[in-house]
Enzyme design. Structure first.
Site, mmCIF file in Angstrom:
data_model
loop_
_atom_site.group_PDB
_atom_site.id
_atom_site.type_symbol
_atom_site.label_atom_id
_atom_site.label_comp_id
_atom_site.label_asym_id
_atom_site.label_seq_id
_atom_site.Cartn_x
_atom_site.Cartn_y
_atom_site.Cartn_z
ATOM 1 N N SER A 141 0.836 -1.198 0.000
ATOM 2 C CA SER A 141 0.000 0.000 0.000
ATOM 3 C C SER A 141 0.876 1.254 0.000
ATOM 4 C CB SER A 141 -0.969 -0.041 1.182
ATOM 5 O OG SER A 141 -2.003 0.917 1.035
ATOM 6 N N HIS A 176 -4.009 -1.712 -4.447
ATOM 7 C CA HIS A 176 -5.428 -2.062 -4.270
ATOM 8 C C HIS A 176 -6.223 -1.864 -5.565
ATOM 9 C CE1 HIS A 176 -4.194 -1.996 -0.121
ATOM 10 N NE2 HIS A 176 -4.049 -0.683 -0.116
#
Length: 258
Positions: A141, A176
């Site tokens: 992330s 993501h």
């Protein structure tokens, strides 16, 4: 590629230091099978690699740190954590600590805040030095975003582009890509209008290894997840190319290219 000349027993030995980093779409914080974390450790050819977790993006969240130790204490490695919100090391000790690691593993959270804190403490410069010395840099992330020139982030609330990063990987990164609403379309729009340079879109479950700036391995823990190269296309659009990924685990088969 860098070449370091060492003297061993009176003999000059050339050691190749490769600049390497990995983008992770998972790991100990999101999965229980440990496949991506095992893959990271496999990239370091030492019996018990030193692995430093950097949880700056989460504000050094205690639960996140404990989750890391819970996952890595049982592995054949030496885990440690770099705290910056309650920093105890002076500049010399901080440099010595980071440069003694084999892997620097950066956690998720707020990309923009993390970069600002790193720069305030000089960690950005130390990570560049670690990279030049062949220490493997990786993360999930925000910990994937930070290595590129720019990234796709929700650091400011709504999804937007951030033309700010360490620039150790050319282009941009979007984490993501498949799991958060609006990620795919928003990142593609940013690349199409040149708000972000062409880059890499990482679906959850994927790992991508770059050596000398080139993609040298891409893996996935599930046949559904993939790594994409996203770049400007014709007529203001984008081109999305799915990269072949090795399936981790028992099957060890490459996923098909869409």
């Amino acid at each position: 590629m860098l070449v370091c000349i060492l003297i061993c027993g009176g003999t000059l030995v050339a050691v190749v230091l490769e600049r390497r980093l990995a983008l992770l779409g998972g790991g100990f914080s999101t999965e229980d099978d440990g496949l991506l974390d095992d893959w990271v450790l496999e990239q370091v050819p030492v019996p018990r690699p030193k692995v430093c977790f950097v949880p700056t993006a989460s504000g050094d969240a205690p639960a996140y740190v404990e989750q890391f130790f819970g996952a890595f204490r049982s592995r054949s490695c030496e885990p440690s954590v770099l705290h910056l919100f309650r920093r105890e090391l002076d500049d010399d000790a901080l440099r010595a600590f980071l440069l003694s690691q084999d892997v620097v593993y950066v956690g998720g959270g707020n990309t923009a805040n993390m970069l600002a804190v790193w720069r305030a403490h000089g960690v950005d410069r130390l990570l560049r030095e670690a990279f030049d010395r062949g220490i493997l840099l990786c993360g999930i992330s925000a910990g994937a975003n930070c290595w590129a020139e720019g990234s796709h982030t929700d650091s400011f609330g709504p999804l937007t582009h951030l033309r700010d990063g360490l620039g150790l990987l050319s282009g941009s990164v979007c984490p993501h890509y498949d799991s958060e609403p609006g990620r795919r379309s928003s990142y593609q729009a940013a690349v199409a209008n040149r708000a972000l340079p062409a880059g890499w879109a990482v679906e959850d479950g994927v790992g991508a290894l770059f050596t000398g700036g080139l993609l040298t391995d891409s893996v996935t823990r599930t046949s559904r997840a993939c790594l994409y190269r996203v770049q400007p296309g014709r007529d203001g659009g984008v081109e999305e190319q799915a990269m072949q990924c090795r399936l981790l685990g028992a099957a060890q088969k490459p996923t098909s290219i869409a």
